[in-house]
Design an enzyme around this catalytic site. Sequence first.
Site, PDB file in Angstrom:
ATOM      1  N   HIS A  36       0.836  -1.203   0.000  1.00  0.00           N
ATOM      2  CA  HIS A  36       0.000   0.000   0.000  1.00  0.00           C
ATOM      3  C   HIS A  36       0.872   1.255   0.000  1.00  0.00           C
ATOM      4  O   HIS A  36       0.622   2.195  -0.762  1.00  0.00           O
ATOM      5  CB  HIS A  36      -0.916   0.011   1.222  1.00  0.00           C
ATOM      6  CG  HIS A  36      -1.856  -1.155   1.292  1.00  0.00           C
ATOM      7  ND1 HIS A  36      -3.221  -1.002   1.239  1.00  0.00           N
ATOM      8  CD2 HIS A  36      -1.629  -2.478   1.437  1.00  0.00           C
ATOM      9  CE1 HIS A  36      -3.802  -2.195   1.339  1.00  0.00           C
ATOM     10  NE2 HIS A  36      -2.849  -3.115   1.470  1.00  0.00           N
ATOM     11  N   ASP A 141      -5.935   5.640   1.087  1.00  0.00           N
ATOM     12  CA  ASP A 141      -6.139   4.210   0.937  1.00  0.00           C
ATOM     13  C   ASP A 141      -7.553   3.861   1.389  1.00  0.00           C
ATOM     14  O   ASP A 141      -8.119   4.507   2.280  1.00  0.00           O
ATOM     15  CB  ASP A 141      -5.108   3.458   1.791  1.00  0.00           C
ATOM     16  CG  ASP A 141      -5.048   1.978   1.458  1.00  0.00           C
ATOM     17  OD1 ASP A 141      -5.958   1.249   1.915  1.00  0.00           O
ATOM     18  OD2 ASP A 141      -4.112   1.552   0.773  1.00  0.00           O
TER      19      ASP A 141
END
Length: 477
Positions: A36, A141
């Site tokens: 991520h 995210d």
Amino acid sequence: MTNHQDNQNHSQNGLRVNRQEEEVVVVMVPFPAQGHLNQLLQLSRLILSYNIPFHYVGAASHNHQAKLRVHGWNPRISFNIHFHDFEIPPILSPLLDPNEECKFPSHLQPCFDVLKRLRAPLAQLLRALSSQARRLIVIHDSMMGSAIQEVRLIPSVESYCFHSVSAFAVYLYIWETMGNSVEANDVIPKDIPSLEGCFTNEFLDSIAFEYDYRKFNSGFIYNTCRLIEGASMDLLERVTVAENIKNWALGPFNPVIIPQNNSSNSRNFCLEWLDKQASDSVIYVSFGTTSTMNNEQIKEIAFGLKQSNQKFIWALRDADKGDVFNGEERRAELPIGYEDSVKDMGFIVREWAPQLEILAHPATGGFMSHCGWNSCMESISMGVPIGAWPMHSDQPRNTVLITQVLKVGIVVRHWAHRQEIVTSNMVETAVKRLMGCKEGDEMRKKAAEYGSKVRQSMGEGGVSRLEFDSFIAHITR
């Protein structure tokens, strides 16, 4: 002055600019797992190319991790980039138990829970930045929606949710969340794996909790390309049209052209080893940053690679801890004398491997992978076929996309047999299928075609470039 202090000062100085210079500012809010962190930092590189300043926020150790491990460019010397190192309580950093039945990295849950502490400092930063910009764009995210929930209360701020997984996997998740069953059609193959065994119950609860915050977003961003996931993007647009949500396929985020670096002082030894190998002769073996295998499985992989008589590079590391800079790491055990016995055919990397450079190297002809989406996109963009060995999360469904939809890979271990040891003979067979027969040659040819098209898509007038131009025009309107 430490690097972290220097970054903090750089960030603070970045706030002291006039309104004319800060027409539009972008803030990146990543989730603190390597796949991520890396994707949003690579996206930042693309946004920088439009001369738009951005701010990358997180705990000091995670920001340092992202910068240290990024490949293809150096964010430390880039103009218009500001890292904000927030203070958080010490992170519990246990090792992942290699014998756990569920391979999801549950040892990282304490790290994920600490991130709830970022909400207050993030709100303060966003308010400060919004006062100095015509428009503030927050890209977060999908697992960080709750941390930036104050954006709805700040004028001139828009938020965009970044999904770190494939559009294929997101569509399936949204479709199932709406109470629908998955049925095979022109886009979705038969026998899609269920989510059983993919996550812990605790993390599924976290996903459901964060899912509620998507209603505050102005759009969804994916690290994918319409040339490879156009059908999945079309399906996503159909299920989100009622919410007036725009879906942007802006990938691949990773650099598609790797600068040549012939300096032996800064080049990893494994790349020098690759220089001596024939074209498409090496299989790269790596199972990502959130997987740990027990000694029995490592032994079977070791013997399988040796039995295949195929050149290989094996990135042999345990899963990351919550703080990768804190404490001891488990060193995986290989059979006694193994490394000496394969020194003419294999190279074992114990430290951080330069994956993007390995995949881009002409000697690399295959990738045995866990099928994390970051690795999938890097492999596709470099034209390398995949031997899929899913471990958890979205990886089983990415395996379906790679092997059944795109047809640029084979299955090493089927998800239904995830509790079974993969024997050395199974590893040997998979390597030979991918690297030493007509089937593998055809996949290599198809992967090379995809790679060429994807790389071209990032150039002037390319599909991804035009979509990125459209996104930039939208946020700077």
